[in-house]
Scaffold this motif. Structure first.
Motif, short mmCIF file in Angstrom:
data_model
loop_
_atom_site.label_atom_id
_atom_site.label_comp_id
_atom_site.label_asym_id
_atom_site.label_seq_id
_atom_site.Cartn_x
_atom_site.Cartn_y
_atom_site.Cartn_z
N MET A 74 16.71 -5.24 0.99
CA MET A 74 17.64 -5.03 -0.13
C MET A 74 18.89 -4.29 0.32
O MET A 74 19.98 -4.54 -0.20
CB MET A 74 16.92 -4.28 -1.26
N GLU A 75 18.74 -3.37 1.27
CA GLU A 75 19.92 -2.69 1.83
C GLU A 75 20.84 -3.71 2.50
O GLU A 75 22.06 -3.67 2.35
CB GLU A 75 19.49 -1.63 2.85
N SER A 76 20.25 -4.62 3.25
CA SER A 76 21.04 -5.65 3.93
C SER A 76 21.73 -6.55 2.92
O SER A 76 22.91 -6.91 3.07
CB SER A 76 20.14 -6.47 4.85
N PHE A 77 21.04 -6.92 1.84
CA PHE A 77 21.64 -7.76 0.80
C PHE A 77 22.75 -7.01 0.07
O PHE A 77 23.77 -7.59 -0.31
CB PHE A 77 20.56 -8.21 -0.19
N TYR A 78 22.56 -5.70 -0.12
CA TYR A 78 23.55 -4.88 -0.82
C TYR A 78 24.88 -4.88 -0.09
O TYR A 78 25.94 -4.85 -0.72
CB TYR A 78 23.03 -3.46 -0.98
N LYS A 79 24.84 -4.90 1.24
CA LYS A 79 26.08 -4.89 2.01
C LYS A 79 26.89 -6.15 1.75
O LYS A 79 28.12 -6.13 1.81
CB LYS A 79 25.78 -4.75 3.50
N GLU A 80 26.22 -7.25 1.49
CA GLU A 80 26.91 -8.50 1.22
C GLU A 80 27.28 -8.65 -0.25
O GLU A 80 28.33 -9.17 -0.58
CB GLU A 80 26.04 -9.69 1.65
N CYS A 81 26.42 -8.19 -1.13
CA CYS A 81 26.66 -8.33 -2.58
C CYS A 81 25.97 -7.17 -3.29
O CYS A 81 24.74 -7.10 -3.32
CB CYS A 81 26.12 -9.68 -3.08
N ASN A 82 26.76 -6.27 -3.84
CA ASN A 82 26.19 -5.08 -4.47
C ASN A 82 25.86 -5.29 -5.94
O ASN A 82 25.37 -4.38 -6.60
CB ASN A 82 27.13 -3.90 -4.32
N HIS A 83 26.17 -6.47 -6.48
CA HIS A 83 25.89 -6.73 -7.90
C HIS A 83 25.33 -8.15 -8.04
O HIS A 83 26.01 -9.06 -8.52
CB HIS A 83 27.17 -6.58 -8.72
N PRO A 84 24.07 -8.38 -7.60
CA PRO A 84 23.51 -9.74 -7.65
C PRO A 84 23.31 -10.22 -9.08
O PRO A 84 23.03 -9.43 -9.99
CB PRO A 84 22.17 -9.58 -6.92
N ASP A 85 23.47 -11.52 -9.27
CA ASP A 85 23.23 -12.10 -10.58
C ASP A 85 21.74 -12.40 -10.75
O ASP A 85 20.92 -12.12 -9.88
CB ASP A 85 24.09 -13.35 -10.77
N ASP A 86 21.39 -12.99 -11.91
CA ASP A 86 19.98 -13.25 -12.21
C ASP A 86 19.33 -14.16 -11.16
O ASP A 86 18.20 -13.92 -10.72
CB ASP A 86 19.86 -13.90 -13.59
N LYS A 87 20.06 -15.17 -10.76
CA LYS A 87 19.51 -16.11 -9.79
C LYS A 87 19.24 -15.43 -8.46
O LYS A 87 18.19 -15.63 -7.83
CB LYS A 87 20.49 -17.27 -9.59
N GLN A 88 20.17 -14.60 -8.02
CA GLN A 88 20.00 -13.89 -6.75
C GLN A 88 18.86 -12.88 -6.84
O GLN A 88 18.10 -12.70 -5.87
CB GLN A 88 21.30 -13.20 -6.36
#
Length: 733
Positions: A74-88
């Motif tokens: 989740m830390e790695s994903f946060y660096k790319e997108c800090n506000h994921p939508d429902d699908k993500q």
């Protein structure tokens, strides 16, 4: 006085938690747990059965501690997108074995932590600024107390202090004035008056993060940034009224939020386009759903163009931000796209010595290198913001609706780029171009390229930036690369030659497009409908020969791929087939400087040797050829051999007189490819070739221009066009 500066910190802090966003803080605090490692879950039915009798079932809660693997992912994903939508969130939860709600809570906690971290950093910066002002004031007071009368040596009387007293009074007056502004503006936004501007500008949709949260929350603090460091309007030019400035600020903040979402959202908002020169294009229906209000409805007379492109470029992210926020550097780097630009007003220069929070009102004219494509003029605000650690965003949005008079020919919806820091001095750039434009005046042969959005779109901006970053890396190189050959023996000479070539390219681009607002004057009745002829007088410019200069340009279609046209024109061995300057002589490359990955990107110094005319045996030609996936240039100028020797020795190239001529080569549509960017693809299709010459017709600036000179230039350019057509079409047969 310093209490007032402390009050500034209080205002900045209070602006970060208003009644409007108090609920967001309560919600974040409710789910905050052990730095995001724990997450609260609702109990299952088994837990309810074992609950104590006095404990209501809906009050029972248990905590879930994420594994180290889940946190890392989740830390790695946060660096790319800090506000994921429902699908993500669903996809991430499925992959990590978590419920979507758990993922949502973790990201809420993480965002809250980052906001608090930025708040502490900004407060530290403000305190440092306050301490600097305090120390400066103490120094002034000590100077006043130790001052002596120049006549008697005793204490100075009132009125006899000159410099120090004057400086202290100026400083105090400036601080009082800024504090008054802070109090007035802060009152409008965070406190008592409750004045807003929703009646003038639309708010973002409910599902999007609120623009005011972006503007005044702990992470941003726009008001604190704009006023705390004392930089407000320091270099401003009178333009906007006091009532308009808050409207511009709110518009910029809303545009920033929209651009960030557009840069980070994938399908169905962005869809891949067809064609070899592909880019992501916007789904208009999805855009209207996500941003139902935007900056206003699209006028019926304008067409919408929107595209997105990303690339990794060889430049530090901070340097990229500086280029975008400095109008002169921006115009230089994007000379083929920006024909002119000007900063009209600076509303904020940012804080802490960088461009975080910088806001400037600008005007710019964008071009395609052809007189057959009208330029696009825009009046807009540019806003720069740091969006997390190592991430910056720069957004432009038109201000035409600020003072509506008539429908503009071009309007810029939120456009710009998101820049992320990468290792080893690289940066990842995501560029979004979104404009509404009237394209009726575009010539028919350019309409497929312009209507596809490629001529002015995100791919052209990113390709130009990538190529220019490689060029800059070549300029800064200390050791001469092995690919460079010829008479250049020292790094200083190499750098001077590249600088001279850069000025040559900028001068060529300034005269090749459809803009008539430069120092050039378009001639009417020149006797050639398909050739645009302009004139200018050069008197005191050391970079141009004195006298009257004619510039002639024309564009036409060739049934040959752009790659073949580019390779033909840049090859010194085929130069005598079209170049009148060579006069049939042998052209030899004396120096070669590689400028990027593609072998077509280079600067050369050519010598023309003729056996029949000794006067031309020592003529030198400086040439730069550049190519990328969206277009190519071959630009050259004859240079004086004595002046060039100074340049090769590392001397100042600004005093070398240049009159550049050359070619701009574009594909004739999105299905074509020019072969740049290390690609060997040479797909069928035609080329759009622009030929331009600058010629000194009289060395006396006050002389009158003769019609014979115009006829000579027309004849020269038509002769060159016919020679190129004959050479490339016969070779392609």
């Amino acid at each position: 006085m310093f209490n007032s500066h402390q009050h500034l910190l209080d205002i900045s802090s209070s602006a970060q938690r208003t009644p409007d966003n108090e609920l967001d803080f309560i919600r974040d605090e409710e789910f905050d747990s052990n730095s995001g490692a724990d997450n609260m879950e609702a109990p299952n039915s088994g837990d309810d059965d074992q609950a104590e009798p006095n404990q209501p079932p809906n009050k029972k809660k248990r905590y879930h501690r994420h594994t180290q693997h889940q946190i890392q992912e989740m830390e790695s994903f946060y660096k790319e997108c800090n506000h994921p939508d429902d699908k993500q969130r669903k996809e991430l939860g499925r992959r990590l074995g978590l419920e979507p709600l758990q993922v949502k809570f973790w990201f809420q906690n993480k965002r809250t932590q980052m906001k608090a971290q930025h708040e502490r950093c900004e407060n530290t910066q403000l305190r440092n600024e306050n301490e600097k002002l305090r120390a400066e004031n103490i120094r002034y007071k000590e100077a006043l107390s130790n001052a002596a009368c120049p006549n008697c040596g005793g204490p100075a009387a009132l009125g006899e202090m000159s410099f120090d007293e004057h400086q202290l009074r100026i400083e105090n007056a400036r601080l009082r004035d800024e504090i008054d502004r802070i109090t007035g503006i802060a009152g409008k936004y965070v406190g008592k008056s409750g004045l807003g501007f929703s009646h003038q500008l639309p708010l973002p949709p409910p599902e999007a993060p609120r623009a005011l949260d972006l503007a005044f929350g702990p992470q941003s603090g726009l008001l604190g940034e704009m006023y705390a460091a004392g930089d407000l309007l320091r270099n401003a030019v009178t333009g906007l009224t006091d009532a308009e400035k808050p409207v511009v600020i709110e518009l910029a903040v809303t545009a920033m939020e929209e651009l960030i979402r557009m840069a980070q959202t994938e399908e169905p908002l962005w869809m891949p386009s067809s064609g070899i020169i592909s880019s992501e294009i916007l789904c208009e229906q999805e855009y209207a759903r996500i941003f139902p209000r935007g900056i206003g409805p699209k006028p019926a007379t304008l067409n919408s163009e929107a595209s997105r492109e990303s690339a990794v470029v060889i430049m530090n992210h901070i340097n990229l931000v500086e280029i975008l926020m400095d109008v002169n550097q921006w115009t230089t780097v994007f000379a083929g796209l920006v024909s002119k630009a000007m900063t009209l007003e600076v509303l904020s220069t940012g804080v802490a010595g960088n461009y975080n929070g910088a806001l400037q009102v600008m005007t710019a004219e964008f071009q395609v290198p052809s007189p057959l494509v009208p330029t696009r003029e825009n009046y807009f605000v540019r806003y720069c913001k740091q969006h997390g650690e190592g991430t910056w965003v720069v957004v432009d949005v038109s201000l035409d609706n600020l003072r509506p008079t008539s429908v503009p020919r071009c309007r810029r919806r939120p456009s710009g780029c998101l820049i992320r820091e990468m290792p080893n001095g690289y940066s990842r750039v995501i560029w979004v171009e979104h404009v509404e434009v009237d394209e009726k005046a575009v010539h028919d042969i350019y309409k497929p390229l312009v209507n596809s959005g490629i001529a002015f779109g995100a791919k052209r901006w990113v390709a130009t930036l990538d190529r220019q970053c490689e060029r800059l890396a070549s300029v800064l190189a200390i050791n001469i690369p092995t690919g460079d050959v010829g008479i250049i023996t020292c790094p200083a000479g190499r750098k001077s030659m590249l600088k001279l070539a850069e000025r040559m390219v900028m001068s060529f681009c300034a005269g090749v497009g459809a803009s008539t607002t430069h120092i050039w004057t378009t001639l009417s009745g020149s006797g050639a409908d398909d050739v645009r002829v302009m004139t200018r007088k050069s008197i005191d410019d050391p970079g141009r020969p004195p006298g009257i200069v004619l510039s002639a340009a024309t564009s036409f279609w060739l049934p040959v791929s752009p790659k073949r046209v580019f390779d033909f024109l840049r090859d010194e061995n085929s130069r005598n087939e079209w170049d009148i300057l060579s006069n049939g002589g042998i052209v030899q490359e004396m120096a070669h400087i590689a400028n990027g990955r593609d072998p077509g990107n280079c600067v050369s110094l050519l010598r023309v040797n003729t056996g029949t005319n000794s006067n031309q045996s020592n003529m030198l030609i400086l040439q730069e050829s550049t190519t990328d996936i969206t277009g190519s240039y071959v630009i050259y100028a004859p240079v004086d051999i004595a002046a060039m020797n100074v340049v090769l020795g590392g001397g100042d190239p600004d005093y070398v007189a240049l009159l550049p001529s050359g070619f701009a080569i574009l594909p004739d549509g999105p299905m074509n490819h020019h072969g740049g960017g290390n690609s060997d693809i040479d797909s069928p299709g035609g080329s759009l070739l622009t030929v331009a010459f600058q010629i000194l017709v009289d060395s006396v600036p006050t002389a009158k221009l003769s019609l014979g000179s115009v006829a000579t230039v027309n004849s020269l350019i038509k002769c060159t066009v016919e020679k190129i057509k004959g050479a490339v079409t016969s070779a392609n047969a």
